[in-house]
Scaffold this motif. Structure first.
Motif, PDB file in Angstrom:
ATOM      1  N   UNK A  45      46.315 -17.169 -55.775  1.00 11.97           N
ATOM      2  CA  UNK A  45      45.181 -18.237 -56.317  1.00 11.97           C
ATOM      3  C   UNK A  45      45.309 -19.419 -55.637  1.00 11.97           C
ATOM      4  N   UNK A 101      52.957 -20.016 -56.345  1.00 13.83           N
ATOM      5  CA  UNK A 101      54.257 -20.127 -55.644  1.00 13.83           C
ATOM      6  C   UNK A 101      54.212 -19.102 -54.402  1.00 13.83           C
ATOM      7  N   UNK A 156      52.537 -29.330 -68.765  1.00 13.70           N
ATOM      8  CA  UNK A 156      52.431 -28.085 -69.038  1.00 13.70           C
ATOM      9  C   UNK A 156      53.451 -27.179 -68.438  1.00 13.70           C
ATOM     10  N   UNK A 157      54.517 -27.732 -68.372  1.00 10.47           N
ATOM     11  CA  UNK A 157      55.711 -27.264 -67.822  1.00 10.47           C
ATOM     12  C   UNK A 157      55.361 -25.970 -66.538  1.00 10.47           C
ATOM     13  N   UNK A 158      54.834 -26.353 -65.825  1.00 10.96           N
ATOM     14  CA  UNK A 158      54.575 -25.703 -64.730  1.00 10.96           C
ATOM     15  C   UNK A 158      55.729 -25.504 -63.782  1.00 10.96           C
ATOM     16  N   UNK A 159      55.943 -24.549 -63.066  1.00 12.24           N
ATOM     17  CA  UNK A 159      57.033 -24.143 -62.281  1.00 12.24           C
ATOM     18  C   UNK A 159      57.828 -25.066 -61.512  1.00 12.24           C
ATOM     19  N   UNK A 167      58.037 -28.279 -62.637  1.00 13.53           N
ATOM     20  CA  UNK A 167      58.379 -29.587 -63.554  1.00 13.53           C
ATOM     21  C   UNK A 167      59.699 -29.845 -63.272  1.00 13.53           C
ATOM     22  N   UNK A 168      60.634 -29.035 -62.689  1.00  7.50           N
ATOM     23  CA  UNK A 168      62.137 -29.389 -62.292  1.00  7.50           C
ATOM     24  C   UNK A 168      62.105 -30.627 -61.612  1.00  7.50           C
ATOM     25  N   UNK A 205      68.323 -30.499 -53.247  1.00 11.29           N
ATOM     26  CA  UNK A 205      67.641 -29.062 -53.282  1.00 11.29           C
ATOM     27  C   UNK A 205      68.469 -27.882 -52.789  1.00 11.29           C
ATOM     28  N   UNK A 258      70.007 -21.897 -60.801  1.00 12.47           N
ATOM     29  CA  UNK A 258      69.839 -21.045 -60.017  1.00 12.47           C
ATOM     30  C   UNK A 258      71.298 -20.477 -59.552  1.00 12.47           C
TER      31      UNK A 258
END
Lengths: 509, 321
Positions: free
Chosen positions: A51, A58, A130-133, A135-136, A418, A430
């Protein structure tokens, strides 16, 4: 008759479900207006974006396109230092808890509407609420506000030296347009402030961008860019040589040395900030014994692995961060030394046995490397059984701790936080290998809030050294970014962060 | 058409009913399978790093937090009205996405089938009529080679010959017939040839066997003993008798290609159904997988139906049955 139908369907089903790969799309014709005087560059990427919503996708394929459509507040230059983009300047308060960004004047979205501070607030609030990926990346952010049209204020709960990398590291943090999101068009007809706008999208076949003549950084030299989706390297190369395409990153690695000496194409090769690693499951015995992990680190033959996975194009590295980064730490604690490995195993009282190595068919290099590692560990009395499910299953297995050792890569990191925090801090998001070390935790926590760059670099150098010494990860290599383009393409360079920027590129006759 | 209309209507009605039952069965099986296959679409969509809240939010948005029976019945209820849901990944209606892939799929299937027929009918008949002679052996060896050769390799070979060396045809991509018929033909030639050569080799062996079979049948011996010239016997009796098996194999091949020839589509970057299914499975895009398999099933049923109607036209004995 009926028998044949059902057999046929069963066959189709079996075929469909025995497979794995990446994407689908739709056809849109937006008839964008733009600079039609320049030429269109045809770029072949390895697959179709899932998309085109930059904040939700991602997929690297999507970012190869969106890199040229959207902007972030700040953006990395070629050496990955953050430079002004939509924000032309910023200041931080003395207590390091308030960041004030001054926005560039006269920026417009590609549909002609004005870009203001409200758009930045809306974009960031969307990711957070919206707590998208991603957001962290806002973990320490307590407030985003717009005191006036040209100012954005970000309040953080603790000093956040990597805030700029978080805001500008990649186009997943792009500033989007509210009406474009609310109409749902953003997934196929995204509207950004970048140098090119999406003008045409034919599902499964191509996405066309048209130059944005009003771009704040100056109009692109090209009239447009057409992306095609070619997943087979031999086809991509043939298309390039036949003149059907001008640029591709779908490169057959085994032909790199040959391409380097081929005057009919230009090869772009630069070490990337991606890295590949092995991790042993410390929730299981004997992998919880540091000596056993070190034994494995001494047994593997890094050079043989690099030769096999990349035909020698990757850079060996025993830590995550590549040499050209400011945050690089030199480390060469390990070498291929079977005697040392056997001695460590003896000390740990481990006599060998089976090791379940989790690779994935979606990243063939993990399978190739696994075979070499299996041969490397054999002299230690360790029989490696390799599993290679598709990536989706791989993720499930990793998250449920169902592995002895796994191989994977981390892509696109810029800030040392990161590279190390989520992966090696106790309970990190992770940290699938369940590494836990009080000293490392303390250093990583300190690195998160240390605002003096040199002091911060030192904290991460210490943390990274312990991480490698204790073999939380066994680091293998930084792969190279490999791209080839026609000699007609001017003003384009391959970048370490794999950002594909066509703004300054042009095509000569 | 020497078939009674009423008979045909009855036949078609019965077929439509049984097709509906088959499709419902396919739906149930596919739904069960996609949910049984390991792999989590939500995790794949989020990438490698995200918060637990982000996971829960996307799961709820995709409707995956509901119970399986609930998901299934709501899917069926919508499917009957032609609504196959929206893709997990881009929120586009599945029906729209599938319809967009159809032209490329049908282009490749028809061109491939025409090339396969042009190769296999003459080669198969010729080889059968010369059974056991040198020319028969040559045809059989050639078709054996065509059946065994990987289409992946064949595709790359054609690309290196026609695109790179000769510069005659493009190596990849697709142009819609409606936009530019000449461009469409240039693009479809190499993938069509790859599909056609492989399918043609399979069909040649099949047709050869069918013709040999028919030639030894009693009514052919009768025709020969009546003193009919060989040409007449071959064209009027043998070829017509062999049409049924030829239709069968052509139908199977057509349906197979329509279902997507993934390897060929990947090599030529062809935007067909095969790659769509491949991508959808990789991403565990359940609605898209279900929709695509349903479409493939429908195409199989339609092709079979057409083949059956043609049987009735070419072979009077089938009509009576």
């Amino acid at each position: 008759m009926k028998q044949r139908i059902t057999l046929g369907i069963a066959g189709a089903l079996a075929a469909a479900l025995a497979l794995a790969g990446c994407s689908a799309g739709q056809s849109v014709d937006i008839g964008g207006s733009g600079n039609s005087s320049g030429q269109t560059l045809v770029a072949a990427i390895g697959g179709e974006p899932d998309q085109l919503d930059p904040q939700k996708t991602s997929s690297y394929f999507a970012f190869e396109v969106l890199e040229n459509v959207y902007d972030t507040l700040v953006q990395p230059d070629a050496s990955l230092e953050m430079q002004p983009a939509l924000a032309e300047s910023w200041t931080t308060s003395d207590d390091q808890l308030t960041w004030t960004f001054t926005l560039r004047d006269g920026v417009k979205f590609q549909d002609g509407s004005d870009f203001t501070s409200e758009d930045v607030v809306y974009s960031y609030r969307r990711i957070i609420d919206e707590e998208l990926s991603n957001a962290w990346k806002f973990a320490t952010v307590s407030d985003v506000s717009a005191p006036d049209d040209k100012t954005v204020v970000i309040t953080v709960s603790q000093p956040t030296p990597n805030l700029l990398s978080n805001l500008g590291g990649f186009k997943g943090m792009a500033v989007v347009e509210k009406s474009n999101v609310e109409s749902g068009d953003i997934t196929t007809k995204p509207v950004g402030t970048g140098p090119f706008s999406v003008s045409d999208y034919v599902a499964g076949d191509h996405i066309t961008l048209t130059a944005n003549p009003d771009y704040w950084g100056g109009a692109p030299k090209l009239g447009g860019v057409e992306y095609r989706f070619i997943s087979e390297p031999a086809t991509a190369l043939a298309s390039l040589k036949a003149g059907d395409i001008d640029w591709t990153d779908v490169v057959p690695t085994q032909q790199v040395s040959q391409l380097a000496g081929d005057s009919s194409v230009t090869l772009g090769q630069t070490p990337s900030s991606d890295y590949w690693y092995l991790a042993l499951n410390e929730a299981k015995s004997p992998w919880n014994d540091v000596r056993v992990r070190q034994a494995i680190a001494y047994a593997i033959d890094r050079d043989a692995i690099i030769q096999a996975v990349s035909y020698g194009t990757a850079e060996p590295n025993q830590l995550a961060i590549p040499q050209q980064s400011f945050w690089y730490t030199a480390y060469d604690g390990y070498s291929t030394d079977l005697d040392k490995a056997k001695q460590l195993m003896a000390e740990a009282g481990f006599t060998g046995g089976t090791l379940d190595l989790l690779a994935t068919s979606d990243y063939p290099e993990t399978v190739t490397a696994a075979q070499i590692i299996a041969a490397n560990l054999e002299p230690l009395g360790i029989q490696v059984s390799i599993r290679q499910p598709d990536f989706s299953t791989w993720l499930d297995e990793q998250n449920s701790g169902n592995f002895d050792m796994l191989m994977m890569g981390w892509l696109g990191n810029i800030d040392p936080d990161d590279f190390y925090y989520a992966q090696h801090h106790t309970g990190g998001a992770s940290n699938a290998q369940k590494f836990s070390d009080a000293e490392v935790d303390k250093l990583l926590d300190a690195g998160r809030v240390e605002t003096d760059k040199d002091a911060r670099k030192d904290l991460y150098a210490q943390a990274a050294t312990i991480i490698a010494d204790k073999a939380s990860y066994i680091y293998l290599y930084n792969p190279s970014v490999l791209q080839v383009w026609s000699p007609k393409v001017q003003g384009y360079e391959a970048r370490a962060d794999r950002a594909i920027r066509f703004k300054d590129a042009s095509l000569s006759e | 058409m020497r078939i009674a209309p009423a008979q045909l209507v009855r036949f078609l009605g019965a077929r439509l009913l049984s097709s509906a039952v088959v499709l419902l069965g396919v739906l149930i099986v596919v739904f069960a399978l996609v949910h049984l296959v390991p792999g989590d679409p939500v995790r794949l969509a989020l990438g490698t790093r995200y918060t637990p809240e982000a996971y829960d939010a996307l799961r709820a948005a995709s409707g995956l937090d509901r119970s399986l029976p609930e998901q299934f019945f709501s899917y069926i209820a919508h499917a009957v009205t032609g609504d196959l849901g929206v893709s997990f990944r881009n929120g586009q209606p599945v029906t729209t996405t599938l319809l967009q892939r159809l032209p490329a799929t049908i282009s490749l299937a028809l061109v491939g089938l025409i090339i396969a027929l042009l190769i296999s009918v003459p080669a198969g008949v010729y080889s059968a009529l010369r059974e056991g002679r040198v020319s028969d052996v040559i045809v059989r060896l050639t078709s054996q080679f065509g059946v065994s050769v990987p289409d992946f390799w064949l595709g790359l070979l054609l690309i290196s010959l026609f695109s790179v060396t000769l510069g005659l045809l493009p190596a990849s991509g697709y142009v819609a017939f409606a936009d530019d018929p000449a461009g469409w033909l240039r693009q479809v030639t190499l993938p069509g040839l790859t599909v056609g050569l492989v399918a043609g080799a399979i069909m040649t062996r099949y047709i050869r066997a069918a013709v040999i079979d028919v030639a030894s049948a009693g009514y052919i011996r009768t025709a020969v003993s009546k003193g009919l010239p060989r040409r007449v016997v071959v064209s009027r009796h043998i070829v017509r008798g062999a049409l049924v098996p030829v239709l069968t194999i052509a139908g199977i091949q057509l349906a197979t290609i329509l279902g997507g020839v993934i390897v060929v589509e990947v090599v030529f970057a062809w935007p067909g159904l095969g790659r769509l299914v491949y991508d959808a499975v990789a991403a565990r895009d359940y609605p898209l997988i279900q929709g695509a398999v349903l479409l493939v099933a429908v195409m199989f049923i339609v092709v079979n139906l057409i083949v059956d109607v043609l049987y009735a036209v070419v072979d009077p004995r089938i009509r009576a049955a």
